[in-house]
Design a protein around this motif. Structure first.
Motif, PDB file in Angstrom:
ATOM      1  N   VAL A  34     -16.312   5.435  -7.051  1.00  6.49           N
ATOM      2  CA  VAL A  34     -14.925   5.826  -6.756  1.00  6.49           C
ATOM      3  C   VAL A  34     -14.474   7.066  -7.530  1.00  6.49           C
ATOM      4  CG1 VAL A  34     -12.516   5.071  -6.905  1.00  6.49           C
ATOM      5  CG2 VAL A  34     -14.238   3.530  -5.994  1.00  6.49           C
ATOM      6  N   SER A  35     -14.777   7.119  -8.828  1.00  3.32           N
ATOM      7  CA  SER A  35     -14.284   8.263  -9.631  1.00  3.32           C
ATOM      8  C   SER A  35     -14.910   9.574  -9.144  1.00  3.32           C
ATOM      9  CB  SER A  35     -14.588   8.035 -11.112  1.00  3.32           C
ATOM     10  OG  SER A  35     -15.971   7.819 -11.288  1.00  3.32           O
ATOM     11  N   GLY A  80      -5.316  11.202  -9.041  1.00  2.00           N
ATOM     12  CA  GLY A  80      -5.176   9.955  -9.805  1.00  2.00           C
ATOM     13  C   GLY A  80      -6.527   9.310 -10.049  1.00  2.00           C
ATOM     14  N   GLY A  81      -7.344   9.247  -8.995  1.00  6.19           N
ATOM     15  CA  GLY A  81      -8.665   8.626  -9.085  1.00  6.19           C
ATOM     16  C   GLY A  81      -9.596   9.371 -10.024  1.00  6.19           C
ATOM     17  N   ALA A  82      -9.425  10.684 -10.096  1.00  6.40           N
ATOM     18  CA  ALA A  82     -10.330  11.494 -10.905  1.00  6.40           C
ATOM     19  C   ALA A  82      -9.894  11.575 -12.367  1.00  6.40           C
ATOM     20  CB  ALA A  82     -10.421  12.899 -10.321  1.00  6.40           C
ATOM     21  N   GLY A 108      -8.641   3.856 -16.360  1.00  2.84           N
ATOM     22  CA  GLY A 108      -8.313   2.429 -16.192  1.00  2.84           C
ATOM     23  C   GLY A 108      -8.089   2.009 -14.749  1.00  2.84           C
ATOM     24  N   THR A 109      -7.407   0.862 -14.613  1.00  5.00           N
ATOM     25  CA  THR A 109      -7.228   0.233 -13.296  1.00  5.00           C
ATOM     26  C   THR A 109      -6.421   1.115 -12.341  1.00  5.00           C
ATOM     27  OG1 THR A 109      -7.158  -1.862 -14.480  1.00  5.00           O
ATOM     28  CG2 THR A 109      -6.522  -1.917 -12.175  1.00  5.00           C
ATOM     29  N   ILE A 110      -5.381   1.757 -12.866  1.00  2.00           N
ATOM     30  CA  ILE A 110      -4.528   2.594 -11.995  1.00  2.00           C
ATOM     31  C   ILE A 110      -5.356   3.714 -11.367  1.00  2.00           C
ATOM     32  CG2 ILE A 110      -2.543   4.177 -11.950  1.00  2.00           C
ATOM     33  CD1 ILE A 110      -1.286   2.451 -14.164  1.00  2.00           C
TER      34      ILE A 110
END
Lengths: 274, 89
Positions: free
Chosen positions: A225-226, B25-27, B31-33
Motif C-alpha cells: 500500500v505505501s 496520506g498513504g505515502a 500508522g493506521t491513518i
C-alpha cells in the motif's frame, strides 16, 4: 530502491510516457526490474501508475470529446477478460520468464512507438464545432483537429482490432504494463480511427484493464500500500505534467527517443535473464 | 457539451483530486491513518473507471442507445466476475 527514488522514477516515467503517448508503465516496470525489484512486485506498481494516468487524463478528455466511449466499451469487453486471464496466470509464471517477457514487450513497444504515423483522416470543411463528439448507435464520430478544422471518422475492421485488444489485455495482466502501446496503434492503424481519438480512447480503456488486473493482484496480496500510494501520487503529477508538455514538444520526436530507451531496456532485460 | 458528460467530467475531476490527497496520506502519514488513506487511494483508482462505465451505460440506456447500453452491461458483468474470481479463488 528507496521511496524517494521510487517516487522520482514514477513521476519521470509518467511524464515522459504521457508525453510520448505510450503510458508511463512501459518505462516504469522494466526500470524497476532492472533496479532490483522482482517482476512480480513491479507489475502492481506499473498498473497503479496506469490507473493514475488514466484518471489524470479523464476530465480534460471528457470535456474535449476526444474519447469514443462506445468504441472503448465494445473493445474493452475482450480486453478486460484477457487481462483477468493474464493476471491469474502471472501468479504461477516464474520470475525470469516474466522478466524475459517484459524485455520482449519493451522491444515490441519500441517498434510500435517508433513507427506510429501522424494524421490519417483529413478535415471536412462542412463540419462545425457543433458536430464534435461520438455518434449514438455507431462506432463513429467527429473530433476537433485544429481551431477551425474538424475530422469525421468511423472505426473499421473491428474483429481484427479485437485480436489486438485481447493481446494488449493479456500482456497487461501478465506484466503490469498498460498494453496501450498495442491498443493505440491497433485502433489507429488497423481500425482507422484518428491517432488523437485512438490515444484518448486507449487512455480510457487502460484504466479499466488495470482495474481488473489490480483486483487480482490485491487478492494475491501483491500490492504494497505505501509504495502504491507513492507511485499513484507521483504518477498523477507526472501524467498531468506530461499531458501539458505535449503542446510544447512534438510527440513524434519524443516517441522516437522513447523507442531508443525501450530498445536498451529490452535488450538488458533479455540479456540478464537468458 | 452533453449535460451528463459534463457531470461525469466533474465527477472524474473530484476523483482525481481525492485520489491525489489520499495518495499523499498513504505515502507520508505514518500508522493506521496512512495505511487506510493508501488503501482508499487504491480502491478509488480501481473504482473510478468502473463508475465511469456504469455512468455511460445508464446514460446510453436512458437515451435509447440500447445496443451500446447492453455492451456496457456486459463489460460491467466482466468486471464483477473478475472481482468475484479474484477474491473467491
Amino acid at each position: 530502491m528507496n521511496p524517494v527514488e521510487l517516487a522520482f522514477a514514477a513521476l519521470i516515467t509518467a511524464a515522459v510516457g504521457a508525453l510520448g503517448g505510450l503510458g508511463g508503465a512501459i518505462l516504469l516496470v522494466p526500470f524497476l526490474v532492472l533496479s532490483g525489484l522482482s517482476a512480480r512486485e513491479a507489475a502492481p506498481l506499473g498498473l497503479i501508475s496506469v490507473a493514475a494516468g488514466s484518471l489524470a487524463a479523464a476530465p480534460h478528455q471528457l470535456r474535449a470529446h476526444l474519447v469514443n466511449h462506445r468504441l472503448g466499451v465494445s473493445t474493452e469487453i475482450i480486453g478486460s477478460a484477457a487481462a483477468l486471464i493474464g493476471a491469474l496466470a502471472s501468479g504461477i509464471i516464474g520470475q525470469s520468464t516474466l522478466a524475459l517477457m517484459l524485455g520482449v514487450v519493451a522491444l515490441v513497444a519500441a517498434y510500435f512507438g517508433g513507427r506510429r504515423k501522424g494524421i490519417r483522416n483529413l478535415p471536412d470543411p462542412s463540419l462545425t464545432i457543433d458536430d464534435i463528439g461520438e455518434h449514438a448507435g455507431s462506432l463513429s464520430g467527429v473530433y476537433q483537429l485544429d481551431e477551425d478544422e474538424f475530422v469525421r471518422y468511423q472505426a473499421n475492421r473491428v474483429p481484427v482490432g479485437l485480436v489486438g485488444m485481447a493481446t494488449a489485455g493479456l500482456i497487461a495482466g501478465l506484466s503490469g504494463v498498460s498494453g496501450g502501446f498495442i491498443k493505440t496503434p491497433t485502433t489507429s492503424e488497423v481500425m482507422h480511427v484518428p491517432v488523437k481519438v485512438a490515444a484518448a480512447t486507449t487512455t480510457f480503456t487502460v484504466g479499466i484493464t488495470s482495474a481488473v488486473a489490480l483486483l487480482v493482484y490485491e487478492a494475491q496480496g501483491r500490492i504494497v500500500v505505501s509504495d502504491a500510494a507513492l507511485v499513484a501520487g507521483a504518477a498523477l503529477i507526472g501524467g498531468t505534467i506530461g499531458a501539458r508538455m505535449q503542446a510544447v514538444l512534438p510527440p513524434p520526436k519524443v516517441r522516437g527517443a522513447l523507442s531508443a530507451v525501450l530498445v536498451i531496456i529490452g535488450v538488458l532485460l533479455i540479456a540478464r535473464n537468458l | 457539451m452533453i449535460p451528463g458528460m459534463e457531470r461525469l467530467a466533474g465527477l472524474m475531476q473530484l476523483a482525481l483530486i481525492t485520489a491525489f490527497v489520499l495518495a499523499l496520506g498513504g505515502a507520508f502519514v505514518p500508522g493506521t491513518i496512512g495505511h487506510v488513506s493508501g488503501v482508499a487511494c487504491v480502491v478509488l483508482l480501481i473504482s473510478a473507471p468502473v463508475v465511469r462505465v456504469g455512468w455511460l451505460t445508464v446514460e446510453w440506456a436512458r437515451t435509447g442507445d440500447r445496443r451500446f447500453a447492453a455492451m456496457g452491461g456486459v463489460l460491467l458483468g466482466v468486471l464483477v466476475v473478475s472481482g468475484l474470481l479474484a477474491f473467491l479463488r
